[in-house]
Design an enzyme around this catalytic site. Structure first.
Site, PDB file in Angstrom:
ATOM      1  N   ASP A 142      29.420  -1.541   8.187  1.00  0.00           N
ATOM      2  CA  ASP A 142      28.067  -1.991   8.470  1.00  0.00           C
ATOM      3  C   ASP A 142      27.285  -1.998   7.155  1.00  0.00           C
ATOM      4  O   ASP A 142      27.727  -1.408   6.159  1.00  0.00           O
ATOM      5  CB  ASP A 142      27.431  -1.050   9.498  1.00  0.00           C
ATOM      6  N   ASP A 189      26.099   0.260  16.388  1.00  0.00           N
ATOM      7  CA  ASP A 189      27.472   0.293  15.873  1.00  0.00           C
ATOM      8  C   ASP A 189      28.424   1.023  16.810  1.00  0.00           C
ATOM      9  O   ASP A 189      29.648   0.926  16.648  1.00  0.00           O
ATOM     10  CB  ASP A 189      27.520   0.977  14.501  1.00  0.00           C
ATOM     11  N   ASP A 205      26.469   3.515  11.318  1.00  0.00           N
ATOM     12  CA  ASP A 205      25.602   4.675  11.510  1.00  0.00           C
ATOM     13  C   ASP A 205      24.606   4.519  12.651  1.00  0.00           C
ATOM     14  O   ASP A 205      23.994   5.487  13.076  1.00  0.00           O
ATOM     15  CB  ASP A 205      24.834   4.987  10.224  1.00  0.00           C
TER      16      ASP A 205
END
Length: 613
Positions: A295, A492, A488
């Site tokens: 990410d 996600d 995080d």
């Protein structure tokens, strides 16, 4: 009991009391054999066929043919091997046990001008707690003193204490390494960082590795080969002693012991570096990862705005522009304003308290700093009161903060969520350690993602993603091999759960990402992924080496016994030596050193660790 029976029998045998010696050996074997048979029955009732059957066969066969001494040695070997396994796992879990033992039981709370000792369950968010020197912070909170010195090594692996200023966050489980200070609780004990870590550790300790299940899965094959070789030795020679010798040497302790000891040692070693792996299964999966999907926000970047540049458009210097902006922004709770204040304090600036503050929500702040009128906000907000100014440099994903002093444009700050330090070197180091493909998957705009990752050499940039599209990217990538996903945020969590190995940044509270992930980096530093990967690969390699060497030596011994070169007693002693060697080799996983590959990969990776301190 096995050791006493064997020792007593040897003493009686030396005194020429053969019958009593045999009785002593049998007495030492029977309790071990009985306990082993009970375990075998329990396993069979669960539908599991374990390798312990071979050990039971060897002891029973030795007793039936009158080889009581060999049976006694096998009994000692098996019970001793079980003890060594427990000892080795205890040694390997030491780091995790130390982590668990640090859980505080009570706390000292300020109440009505006095101090009171209260149980952890009684702490509420907002309580003011006293943390004395050497005590462990029982809950998450913020520093209420001018500064505090905290040892976070048990949580993050950082060797040096961390100095925190007033208002900065404290993770529960940190030890006060300086003077006593007050802590303002921001969460209950059950919701704090340390409680979340403890829950993850307890989950990790109860896991069973797929390699261990693989050993059980092929127990029937190993048993069949052993019985066939023992039967062949008896059939072709007519000597049942050779069959017993084969069974004794075939006792499969190396396969039973090596895998769990090596993998549990790897879990413990990774925890020491701030990488909490939730069990042996994800550790083994982590060792086989070829594709990494990351990410952007909070992973490749800090996840909060920082100052990229400062430009003065008047008579003020860059430091003066920051000084006036930060002083006024102290009155605002906007994330960008707080980032400006943090940047000024990081430069050592002492900020006065602003007066006559008026904040226009979402646009900017006006007020006085000392005897100067100051405006801070968007370019449109400031220009509306000071007149047009030269436009700032536009950057994808950046926020321009304009500053005016005494009715004149003074400059602007360029704010952006920049890459974490050392990311290019880290990605190169990951590729050197077995990662073949690295892809960015973010919900941010494509132009922002492209600009941020320019020059990183990524294999793909996927932007404008919803959580379900992130999951689809992970599923598609799994078709070509094992996939690791790092993120995080709550968005996600589905992708972390879909990946072969999901890695969450940080372990605060019960965040969805930490719950869904297989691995948690205990400090928000992507650099910790590298030592975790190196340790996982090393632990799996050591486990496979131990199994191959142990079974290889056992098979060689079985062949030698079938050919008549080893008696049952000699075979039992040989197998005991193999067991000890296998366990000691598996414990090498406790000494895996991931630091050297990090340094050799690129010295620029090191500032990431210094940054966390």
């Amino acid at each position: 009991m096995a050791a006493v029976g064997l020792a007593a029998g040897l003493g009686l045998w030396a005194a020429d009391q053969t019958a009593l010696a045999t009785a002593a050996w049998v007495a030492g074997v029977l309790p071990v054999l009985a306990a082993l048979c009970i375990e075998i029955v329990r396993s069979l009732l669960k539908g599991e066929v374990g390798l312990d059957i071979v050990a039971a066969l060897s002891m029973a066969a030795a007793l039936l043919v009158g080889e009581a001494l060999a049976a006694a040695v096998v009994a000692l070997m098996y019970s001793g091997g079980t003890f060594l396994e427990s000892f080795a796992e205890g040694r390997a879990r030491r780091e995790m046990r130390d982590l668990l033992s640090r859980v505080a039981r009570t706390a000292t709370r300020h109440r009505n001008g006095q101090l009171e000792e209260i149980p952890l369950d009684a702490i509420d968010a907002g309580d003011l707690l006293l943390i004395r020197q050497g005590e462990v912070a029982p809950v998450d909170g913020t520093v209420e003193a001018m500064q505090a010195m905290l040892d976070q090594s048990a949580l993050t692996g950082e060797a040096l204490p961390v100095r925190l200023s007033r208002g900065m966050a404290v993770m529960s489980g940190s030890t006060n390494a300086g003077a006593a200070f007050d802590l303002r609780a921001t969460a209950r004990a059950a919701d704090s960082t340390y409680s979340g870590i403890v829950r993850l550790v307890e989950t990790a300790q109860r896991s069973k590795a797929p390699m261990a299940r693989l050993a059980d899965r092929y127990a029937l094959l190993f048993l069949a080969v052993t019985v066939a070789l023992a039967g062949a030795a008896w059939w072709f020679t007519g000597d049942p002693i050779r069959a017993v010798a084969v069974l004794v040497v075939a006792t499969p302790c190396p396969l039973i012991l090596a895998v769990p000891v090596a993998l549990v040692a790897g879990l413990s070693r990774a925890a020491r570096f701030g990488v909490l792996i939730k069990g042996a299964k994800p550790l083994e999966a982590m060792a086989r990862i070829k594709t990494l999907i990351v990410d952007k926000t909070g992973t490749l970047t800090d996840g909060r705005p920082g100052i990229v540049s400062i430009t003065g458009t008047g008579a003020l210097s860059e430091d003066e522009v920051l000084y006036f902006a930060a002083s006024l922004d102290q009155a605002s709770q906007h994330p960008v304003a707080q980032a400006v204040v943090a940047a000024a304090r990081a430069r050592g600036q002492t900020l006065p308290v602003p007066t006559d503050v008026i904040e226009t929500a979402g646009e900017g702040v006006a007020g006085r700093v000392g005897d100067r009128d100051v405006l801070v906000g968007g370019t449109g907000f400031v220009a509306a009161q000071t007149g047009p100014e030269a436009p700032g440099v536009e950057e994808p994903g950046a926020v321009i903060v304009a500053v005016a002093v005494d009715g004149r444009a003074a400059g602007h700050l360029v704010m952006a969520d920049a890459l974490r330090p050392g990311i290019p070197a880290l990605l190169q180091a990951l590729r050197r350690n077995g990662i073949d493909r690295i892809v960015l998957a973010t919900g941010d705009r494509h132009d922002v993602a492209e600009a941020l990752t320019l020059g990183l050499g990524l294999d793909g940039v996927k932007a404008d993603l919803t959580p379900d599209r992130k999951v689809q990217i992970v599923v598609d990538a799994r078709k070509t091999g094992p996939v690791m996903m790092v993120g995080d945020g709550v968005n996600d969590a589905p992708a972390l759960a879909a990946a072969d190995v999901g890695v969450a940044m940080g372990a605060r509270g019960a965040a969805a990402s930490a719950e869904a992930a297989d691995v948690v980096l205990l400090v928000d530093d992507l650099g910790r992924l590298l030592p975790g990967l190196i340790i996982a690969r090393g632990a799996r390699r050591i486990a496979l080496q131990s199994v191959a060497a142990g079974i290889g030596l056992s098979v060689a011994g079985m062949i030698a016994a079938a050919l008549g070169y080893l008696t049952p007693v000699q075979g039992a002693v040989m197998q005991e030596i193999i067991d000890v060697a296998v366990i000691l080799n598996a414990l090498r996983a406790l000494r895996i050193d991931p630091g050297r590959p990090m340094i050799e990969a690129d010295e620029r990776v090191r500032p990431m660790e210094r940054r966390a301190a």
